[in-house]
Motif scaffolding. Structure first.
Motif, PDB file in Angstrom:
ATOM      1  N   LYS A   1       1.645  46.560  32.012  1.00  0.00           N
ATOM      2  CA  LYS A   1       3.118  46.819  31.702  1.00  0.00           C
ATOM      3  C   LYS A   1       4.384  45.986  32.368  1.00  0.00           C
ATOM      4  CE  LYS A   1       2.531  51.451  29.701  1.00  0.00           C
ATOM      5  NZ  LYS A   1       0.984  52.497  31.063  1.00  0.00           N
ATOM      6  N   LYS A   2       5.164  45.624  31.538  1.00  0.00           N
ATOM      7  CA  LYS A   2       6.338  44.594  32.181  1.00  0.00           C
ATOM      8  C   LYS A   2       6.641  44.753  33.703  1.00  0.00           C
ATOM      9  CE  LYS A   2       6.940  41.987  29.357  1.00  0.00           C
ATOM     10  NZ  LYS A   2       8.220  40.872  27.583  1.00  0.00           N
ATOM     11  N   LYS A   3       7.215  46.215  33.361  1.00  0.00           N
ATOM     12  CA  LYS A   3       8.503  47.033  34.387  1.00  0.00           C
ATOM     13  C   LYS A   3       7.437  46.730  35.934  1.00  0.00           C
ATOM     14  CE  LYS A   3      12.039  49.512  32.843  1.00  0.00           C
ATOM     15  NZ  LYS A   3      11.872  50.962  32.386  1.00  0.00           N
ATOM     16  N   PRO A   4       6.431  47.344  35.886  1.00  0.00           N
ATOM     17  CA  PRO A   4       5.676  47.106  37.399  1.00  0.00           C
ATOM     18  C   PRO A   4       4.725  45.662  38.299  1.00  0.00           C
ATOM     19  CG  PRO A   4       3.920  48.074  36.121  1.00  0.00           C
ATOM     20  CD  PRO A   4       5.690  48.041  35.128  1.00  0.00           C
ATOM     21  N   LEU A   5       4.749  44.125  36.562  1.00  0.00           N
ATOM     22  CA  LEU A   5       5.020  43.364  36.549  1.00  0.00           C
ATOM     23  C   LEU A   5       5.640  42.770  37.163  1.00  0.00           C
ATOM     24  CD1 LEU A   5       2.021  40.849  36.905  1.00  0.00           C
ATOM     25  CD2 LEU A   5       3.323  40.725  34.131  1.00  0.00           C
ATOM     26  N   GLU A   6       6.747  42.182  37.115  1.00  0.00           N
ATOM     27  CA  GLU A   6       8.110  42.049  37.440  1.00  0.00           C
ATOM     28  C   GLU A   6       8.172  42.465  38.741  1.00  0.00           C
ATOM     29  OE1 GLU A   6      10.359  40.367  35.788  1.00  0.00           O
ATOM     30  OE2 GLU A   6       9.943  39.983  33.527  1.00  0.00           O
ATOM     31  N   LYS A   7       7.788  44.071  38.450  1.00  0.00           N
ATOM     32  CA  LYS A   7       8.573  44.536  40.571  1.00  0.00           C
ATOM     33  C   LYS A   7       7.426  43.415  41.807  1.00  0.00           C
ATOM     34  CE  LYS A   7       6.941  48.489  39.975  1.00  0.00           C
ATOM     35  NZ  LYS A   7       6.794  50.249  41.026  1.00  0.00           N
ATOM     36  N   THR A   8       6.059  43.033  40.836  1.00  0.00           N
ATOM     37  CA  THR A   8       5.046  42.718  41.733  1.00  0.00           C
ATOM     38  C   THR A   8       6.004  41.098  42.204  1.00  0.00           C
ATOM     39  OG1 THR A   8       4.102  40.967  40.507  1.00  0.00           O
ATOM     40  CG2 THR A   8       3.677  43.090  40.698  1.00  0.00           C
ATOM     41  N   LYS A   9       6.733  40.354  41.770  1.00  0.00           N
ATOM     42  CA  LYS A   9       8.009  38.768  42.104  1.00  0.00           C
ATOM     43  C   LYS A   9       8.288  39.080  43.047  1.00  0.00           C
ATOM     44  CE  LYS A   9      12.334  38.684  40.480  1.00  0.00           C
ATOM     45  NZ  LYS A   9      12.653  39.718  39.332  1.00  0.00           N
TER      46      LYS A   9
ATOM     47  N   GLN B   1       2.894  35.006  38.138  1.00  0.00           N
ATOM     48  CA  GLN B   1       2.783  32.972  38.174  1.00  0.00           C
ATOM     49  C   GLN B   1       2.967  32.941  36.742  1.00  0.00           C
ATOM     50  OE1 GLN B   1       5.396  31.226  39.345  1.00  0.00           O
ATOM     51  NE2 GLN B   1       5.995  33.427  41.079  1.00  0.00           N
ATOM     52  N   ASN B   2       1.607  33.969  36.654  1.00  0.00           N
ATOM     53  CA  ASN B   2       0.895  33.605  35.457  1.00  0.00           C
ATOM     54  C   ASN B   2       1.701  33.939  34.557  1.00  0.00           C
ATOM     55  OD1 ASN B   2      -1.927  31.854  35.267  1.00  0.00           O
ATOM     56  ND2 ASN B   2      -1.265  33.075  37.626  1.00  0.00           N
ATOM     57  N   HIS B   3       1.996  35.538  34.523  1.00  0.00           N
ATOM     58  CA  HIS B   3       2.851  35.092  33.925  1.00  0.00           C
ATOM     59  C   HIS B   3       4.076  34.512  33.276  1.00  0.00           C
ATOM     60  CE1 HIS B   3       5.962  38.620  31.466  1.00  0.00           C
ATOM     61  NE2 HIS B   3       6.396  37.918  32.751  1.00  0.00           N
ATOM     62  N   VAL B   4       5.035  34.078  34.335  1.00  0.00           N
ATOM     63  CA  VAL B   4       5.988  33.486  34.516  1.00  0.00           C
ATOM     64  C   VAL B   4       5.772  32.112  33.714  1.00  0.00           C
ATOM     65  CG1 VAL B   4       8.337  31.685  35.542  1.00  0.00           C
ATOM     66  CG2 VAL B   4       7.326  34.484  36.470  1.00  0.00           C
ATOM     67  N   PHE B   5       4.398  31.224  33.824  1.00  0.00           N
ATOM     68  CA  PHE B   5       4.194  30.269  33.584  1.00  0.00           C
ATOM     69  C   PHE B   5       3.641  30.159  31.355  1.00  0.00           C
ATOM     70  CE2 PHE B   5       1.041  26.782  31.802  1.00  0.00           C
ATOM     71  CZ  PHE B   5       2.330  25.774  32.218  1.00  0.00           C
ATOM     72  N   PHE B   6       3.124  31.146  31.209  1.00  0.00           N
ATOM     73  CA  PHE B   6       2.641  31.496  30.211  1.00  0.00           C
ATOM     74  C   PHE B   6       4.107  32.104  29.093  1.00  0.00           C
ATOM     75  CE2 PHE B   6      -0.246  33.496  26.693  1.00  0.00           C
ATOM     76  CZ  PHE B   6      -1.702  32.923  27.309  1.00  0.00           C
ATOM     77  N   THR B   7       4.634  32.835  29.764  1.00  0.00           N
ATOM     78  CA  THR B   7       5.948  33.477  28.847  1.00  0.00           C
ATOM     79  C   THR B   7       6.596  31.490  28.482  1.00  0.00           C
ATOM     80  OG1 THR B   7       6.084  35.413  29.944  1.00  0.00           O
ATOM     81  CG2 THR B   7       7.783  34.764  28.699  1.00  0.00           C
ATOM     82  N   LYS B   8       7.012  30.742  29.585  1.00  0.00           N
ATOM     83  CA  LYS B   8       7.410  29.407  29.528  1.00  0.00           C
ATOM     84  C   LYS B   8       6.796  28.903  28.193  1.00  0.00           C
ATOM     85  CE  LYS B   8      10.546  29.659  32.901  1.00  0.00           C
ATOM     86  NZ  LYS B   8      10.512  28.871  34.708  1.00  0.00           N
ATOM     87  N   LYS B   9       6.297  28.557  28.796  1.00  0.00           N
ATOM     88  CA  LYS B   9       5.087  27.117  28.236  1.00  0.00           C
ATOM     89  C   LYS B   9       3.673  27.888  26.998  1.00  0.00           C
ATOM     90  CE  LYS B   9       6.102  24.478  31.536  1.00  0.00           C
ATOM     91  NZ  LYS B   9       6.073  22.492  31.618  1.00  0.00           N
ATOM     92  N   HIS B  10       3.919  29.175  26.769  1.00  0.00           N
ATOM     93  CA  HIS B  10       2.726  29.850  26.057  1.00  0.00           C
ATOM     94  C   HIS B  10       0.810  29.138  25.951  1.00  0.00           C
ATOM     95  CE1 HIS B  10       6.393  31.509  24.135  1.00  0.00           C
ATOM     96  NE2 HIS B  10       6.811  30.606  23.729  1.00  0.00           N
TER      97      HIS B  10
END
Ligand SMILES: Cc1ncc(COP(=O)(O)O)c(C=O)c1O
Length: 193
Positions: free
Chosen positions: A150-158, A171-180
Motif C-alpha cells: 500500500k502506498k502510504k505505509p511504503l512512503e513512510k519507510t523512506k 528505492q525500488n519503488h522510486v526507480f520503478f515509478t520513474k523508469k518503468h
C-alpha cells in the motif's frame, strides 16, 4: 515491487525495509516459513518478538488481541504466513489484520503458496504488504518474487536508515515509478525460438 529472486528474497526485502530501527515486528511462527522470517530478522538485527505456536495450529485472533492490548507500544508490524505450506495451515489474515489495525500495527503477509490460488482482498483488508512469487499458484517461472505494497505505509519507510541496498523497497519503488523498469538486471526467460 519485483525482485529477481526466489520468494525468500521478497520476504527479506520487505522485513529489512519497513520495520523502523526503534520498533519491533511481531512474528507469528507456526511452521518453517514463520521461522524463516525470524531468521531473516536475526540476520539483519531487526528487533522481533516471536509468537511461537505449535506447528499445525492456526493463529488464534483472540490471543493476538490480548497480546497487543498489553503494553506493546514498540510493535510496529505483525508478520505472518497466510498459508503455512509446511503445515498446511491457512490463517484468517483479514480478521488478524483488522485486529492489528485497532492498535495501529501494520501487517506483512507471506502469501507465497496462496496468492492467485485463494482470493485475498487486499483493498478491503488492513494488509499493508503482501509477498508472493511467480512459481507457486501463478505457475510461472521460478526466480521472480514480488511485494505488493500500500502506498502510504511504503512512503513512510523512506526515512528509515536503510539496512539493505538491492532489496530496498522504497528505492525500488522510486526507480520503478520513474523508469518503468526494474532497477537492476531483470531475470530473463531463456529463448527457445
Ligand atoms: C509460505 C512460503 N514462504 C516462503 C517460501 C520460500 O520461497 P522460496 O523457496 O521461493 O524462496 C515458501 C516456499 O515454498 C513458502 O511456501
Amino acid at each position: 515491487m519485483l525482485y529477481a529472486s526466489s520468494g525468500t528474497g521478497a520476504v527479506e526485502a520487505c522485513l529489512s525495509s519497513v520495520v523502523p530501527h526503534d520498533k519491533s515486528v511481531l512474528i507469528m511462527n507456526n511452521g518453517a516459513y514463520g521461522k524463516r522470517m525470524q531468521q531473516i530478522c536475526d540476520s539483519y538485527g531487526i528487533s522481533h518478538i516471536d509468537y511461537n505456536i505449535d506447528w499445525g495450529e492456526p493463529v488464534d485472533c483472540n490471543m493476538i488481541e490480548t497480546f497487543l492490548k498489553q503494553d506493546k507500544q514498540d510493535i510496529s508490524h505483525i508478520a505472518m504466513v497466510h498459508h503455512e505450506t509446511t503445515a498446511g495451515i491457512m490463517d484468517d489474515i483479514t480478521a488478524i489484520s483488522r485486529i492489528a489495525s485497532k492498535f495501529g500495527v501494520e501487517v506483512i503477509i507471506d502469501a507465497m503458496s496462496s496468492f492467485a490460488g485463494i482470493p485475498i482482498d487486499i483493498k478491503d483488508s488492513d494488509i499493508h504488504y503482501l509477498i508472493a512469487s511467480a512459481n507457486k499458484c501463478i505457475q510461472g517461472m521460478a526466480g521472480l518474487s514480488f511485494v505488493i505494497c500500500k502506498k502510504k505505509p511504503l512512503e513512510k519507510t523512506k526515512d528509515i536508515k536503510s539496512r539493505n541496498f538491492y532489496f530496498n523497497l522504497y528505492q525500488n519503488h522510486v526507480f520503478f515509478t520513474k523508469k518503468h523498469e526494474m532497477q537492476f538486471t531483470p531475470q530473463s526467460r531463456s529463448s527457445t525460438h
